[in-house]
Design a protein around this motif. Sequence first.
Motif, mmCIF file in Angstrom:
data_model
loop_
_atom_site.group_PDB
_atom_site.id
_atom_site.type_symbol
_atom_site.label_atom_id
_atom_site.label_comp_id
_atom_site.label_asym_id
_atom_site.label_seq_id
_atom_site.Cartn_x
_atom_site.Cartn_y
_atom_site.Cartn_z
ATOM 1 N N GLU A 69 0.927 -1.132 0.015
ATOM 2 C CA GLU A 69 0.124 -0.027 -0.039
ATOM 3 C C GLU A 69 0.902 1.241 -0.088
ATOM 4 O OE1 GLU A 69 -2.977 0.391 2.789
ATOM 5 O OE2 GLU A 69 -3.982 -1.641 2.634
ATOM 6 N N GLN A 70 0.583 2.206 -0.771
ATOM 7 C CA GLN A 70 1.209 3.436 -0.751
ATOM 8 C C GLN A 70 -0.015 4.618 -0.465
ATOM 9 O OE1 GLN A 70 2.731 3.429 -4.898
ATOM 10 N NE2 GLN A 70 4.795 2.801 -4.016
ATOM 11 N N LEU A 71 0.200 5.104 0.761
ATOM 12 C CA LEU A 71 -0.858 6.027 0.965
ATOM 13 C C LEU A 71 -0.879 7.412 0.046
ATOM 14 C CD1 LEU A 71 -3.265 6.937 3.012
ATOM 15 C CD2 LEU A 71 -1.369 7.997 4.486
ATOM 16 N N LEU A 72 -1.859 7.883 -0.312
ATOM 17 C CA LEU A 72 -1.873 8.808 -0.891
ATOM 18 C C LEU A 72 -2.570 10.326 -0.173
ATOM 19 C CD1 LEU A 72 -3.248 7.857 -4.566
ATOM 20 C CD2 LEU A 72 -0.931 8.261 -3.622
ATOM 21 N N ARG A 73 -3.649 10.045 0.653
ATOM 22 C CA ARG A 73 -4.384 10.947 1.227
ATOM 23 C C ARG A 73 -5.269 10.439 2.104
ATOM 24 N NH1 ARG A 73 -4.710 11.965 -3.908
ATOM 25 N NH2 ARG A 73 -6.349 11.093 -4.915
ATOM 26 N N ILE A 149 14.681 11.321 7.148
ATOM 27 C CA ILE A 149 13.479 10.909 7.571
ATOM 28 C C ILE A 149 12.967 12.043 8.696
ATOM 29 C CG2 ILE A 149 11.821 9.562 8.770
ATOM 30 C CD1 ILE A 149 12.592 8.562 6.015
ATOM 31 N N GLU A 150 13.946 12.527 9.544
ATOM 32 C CA GLU A 150 13.485 13.425 10.509
ATOM 33 C C GLU A 150 13.272 14.797 9.798
ATOM 34 O OE1 GLU A 150 16.125 11.537 10.463
ATOM 35 O OE2 GLU A 150 17.955 12.639 11.110
ATOM 36 N N GLU A 151 13.825 15.022 8.705
ATOM 37 C CA GLU A 151 13.272 16.359 7.875
ATOM 38 C C GLU A 151 12.075 16.291 7.443
ATOM 39 O OE1 GLU A 151 15.123 19.164 4.330
ATOM 40 O OE2 GLU A 151 16.008 17.158 4.735
ATOM 41 N N ARG A 152 11.571 15.226 6.981
ATOM 42 C CA ARG A 152 10.425 14.897 6.404
ATOM 43 C C ARG A 152 9.393 15.120 7.391
ATOM 44 N NH1 ARG A 152 11.002 9.375 2.950
ATOM 45 N NH2 ARG A 152 13.218 10.051 2.004
ATOM 46 N N LEU A 153 9.546 14.536 8.658
ATOM 47 C CA LEU A 153 8.586 14.536 9.772
ATOM 48 C C LEU A 153 8.576 15.976 10.158
ATOM 49 C CD1 LEU A 153 6.821 13.119 11.908
ATOM 50 C CD2 LEU A 153 9.121 12.509 13.126
ATOM 51 N N LYS A 174 -3.628 7.306 11.533
ATOM 52 C CA LYS A 174 -2.747 6.219 12.484
ATOM 53 C C LYS A 174 -1.255 6.420 11.927
ATOM 54 C CE LYS A 174 -6.324 3.016 13.091
ATOM 55 N NZ LYS A 174 -6.664 1.437 12.862
ATOM 56 N N MET A 175 -0.450 6.086 12.827
ATOM 57 C CA MET A 175 0.899 6.079 12.592
ATOM 58 C C MET A 175 1.505 5.384 11.416
ATOM 59 S SD MET A 175 2.440 8.224 14.876
ATOM 60 C CE MET A 175 0.901 9.314 14.926
ATOM 61 N N LYS A 176 1.073 4.270 11.311
ATOM 62 C CA LYS A 176 1.517 3.505 10.182
ATOM 63 C C LYS A 176 1.092 3.965 8.709
ATOM 64 C CE LYS A 176 -2.628 0.224 9.765
ATOM 65 N NZ LYS A 176 -3.273 -1.102 9.584
ATOM 66 N N GLU A 177 -0.067 4.846 8.788
ATOM 67 C CA GLU A 177 -0.369 5.612 7.727
ATOM 68 C C GLU A 177 0.381 7.040 7.403
ATOM 69 O OE1 GLU A 177 -3.306 4.741 9.289
ATOM 70 O OE2 GLU A 177 -3.750 3.148 8.008
ATOM 71 N N LEU A 178 0.901 7.658 8.554
ATOM 72 C CA LEU A 178 1.596 8.697 8.529
ATOM 73 C C LEU A 178 2.865 8.101 7.868
ATOM 74 C CD1 LEU A 178 2.521 11.554 8.918
ATOM 75 C CD2 LEU A 178 2.974 11.083 11.233
ATOM 76 N N ALA A 179 3.507 6.872 8.589
ATOM 77 C CA ALA A 179 4.806 6.232 8.172
ATOM 78 C C ALA A 179 4.820 6.364 6.442
ATOM 79 C CB ALA A 179 5.271 5.011 8.836
ATOM 80 N N ALA A 180 3.549 5.728 5.893
ATOM 81 C CA ALA A 180 3.767 5.485 4.559
ATOM 82 C C ALA A 180 3.668 6.680 3.897
ATOM 83 C CB ALA A 180 2.513 4.418 4.431
ATOM 84 N N PHE A 181 2.962 7.824 4.245
ATOM 85 C CA PHE A 181 3.014 9.020 3.524
ATOM 86 C C PHE A 181 4.199 9.554 3.577
ATOM 87 C CE2 PHE A 181 2.373 13.645 3.757
ATOM 88 C CZ PHE A 181 1.487 13.640 2.907
ATOM 89 N N LEU A 182 5.232 9.422 4.874
ATOM 90 C CA LEU A 182 6.341 10.017 4.831
ATOM 91 C C LEU A 182 7.672 9.059 4.029
ATOM 92 C CD1 LEU A 182 6.585 11.437 8.378
ATOM 93 C CD2 LEU A 182 5.902 12.641 6.092
ATOM 94 N N GLY A 183 7.094 7.943 3.668
ATOM 95 C CA GLY A 183 7.873 7.090 2.783
ATOM 96 C C GLY A 183 8.967 6.498 3.870
ATOM 97 N N THR A 184 8.553 5.824 5.036
ATOM 98 C CA THR A 184 9.267 5.069 5.882
ATOM 99 C C THR A 184 8.684 4.305 6.718
ATOM 100 O OG1 THR A 184 10.914 5.475 7.817
ATOM 101 C CG2 THR A 184 8.768 6.844 7.792
ATOM 102 N N THR A 185 8.859 3.401 7.661
ATOM 103 C CA THR A 185 8.403 2.385 8.527
ATOM 104 C C THR A 185 7.703 2.894 9.771
ATOM 105 O OG1 THR A 185 10.412 1.517 9.678
ATOM 106 C CG2 THR A 185 9.804 0.992 7.455
ATOM 107 N N ARG A 191 11.006 5.933 16.308
ATOM 108 C CA ARG A 191 12.197 6.494 16.870
ATOM 109 C C ARG A 191 12.327 7.862 16.459
ATOM 110 N NH1 ARG A 191 13.854 1.419 14.203
ATOM 111 N NH2 ARG A 191 14.887 2.626 12.769
ATOM 112 N N LYS A 192 11.927 8.351 15.365
ATOM 113 C CA LYS A 192 12.267 9.812 15.050
ATOM 114 C C LYS A 192 11.512 10.701 16.075
ATOM 115 C CE LYS A 192 15.460 8.908 11.795
ATOM 116 N NZ LYS A 192 16.669 9.037 12.074
#
Length: 220
Positions: A69-73, A149-153, A174-185, A191-192
Amino acid sequence: MSQKEHLCVTLVPLFNHLDWEDQKKIHQLVRHIPFKKGETILSPYDDPQLVIVARGLLKVYQLSPSGKEQLLRVVEPGGYEGENAIFGVENSNLFGEALQNTEVCLLKQSDFQALLTDYPQLSLKLLTINAQKNAKVEEQTQFLTMEKIEERLATYLLDLTKAEESSQVKIPMKMKELAAFLGTTPETLSRKLKSLERAQLIKREKQTIQLLDYEGLEEI
């Protein structure tokens, strides 16, 4: 007008600028359907239709070649999805899922195109809203070009506070959706966030985040 009518028409920026009687006519064309959390609301296998979120949250995503899955919005009440399909663009890889119990109104392609003929002002409104949606997609592309990743966040949190006009914001997914949006896990995102807390740049309580040091975040 009933509560359902109010939710399906009056909440939607595409329609709520019309006269009250015109809004009631539009409501007669829509189907009001509830979905449970996790149910699919939009998929490439559906007939072309406009999906209007009346209550709840709609996660819009596509699948990568590997099936990930690649979250778009995340579409909130008053937002909608599916306008490209009703204009004849084939939906080959776009899905929508209820993030919580969600109510939507569905407007068929033929009915929507008839509305554009009867109400020409809707076309201009649609162009404006679509331009805003495209800007959000471009914003996500900008995130993914950032190496750290921290810059994206940090950029995401700063933009969120600007949109909310408050130093305290609630993550709208949710955190997993935000992670996908920012391109990370999710693990890396966690951790960030903890790292930003240790640096006293933010204070976090579950989904709610207080920004403590704007300049520090901007310098990341």
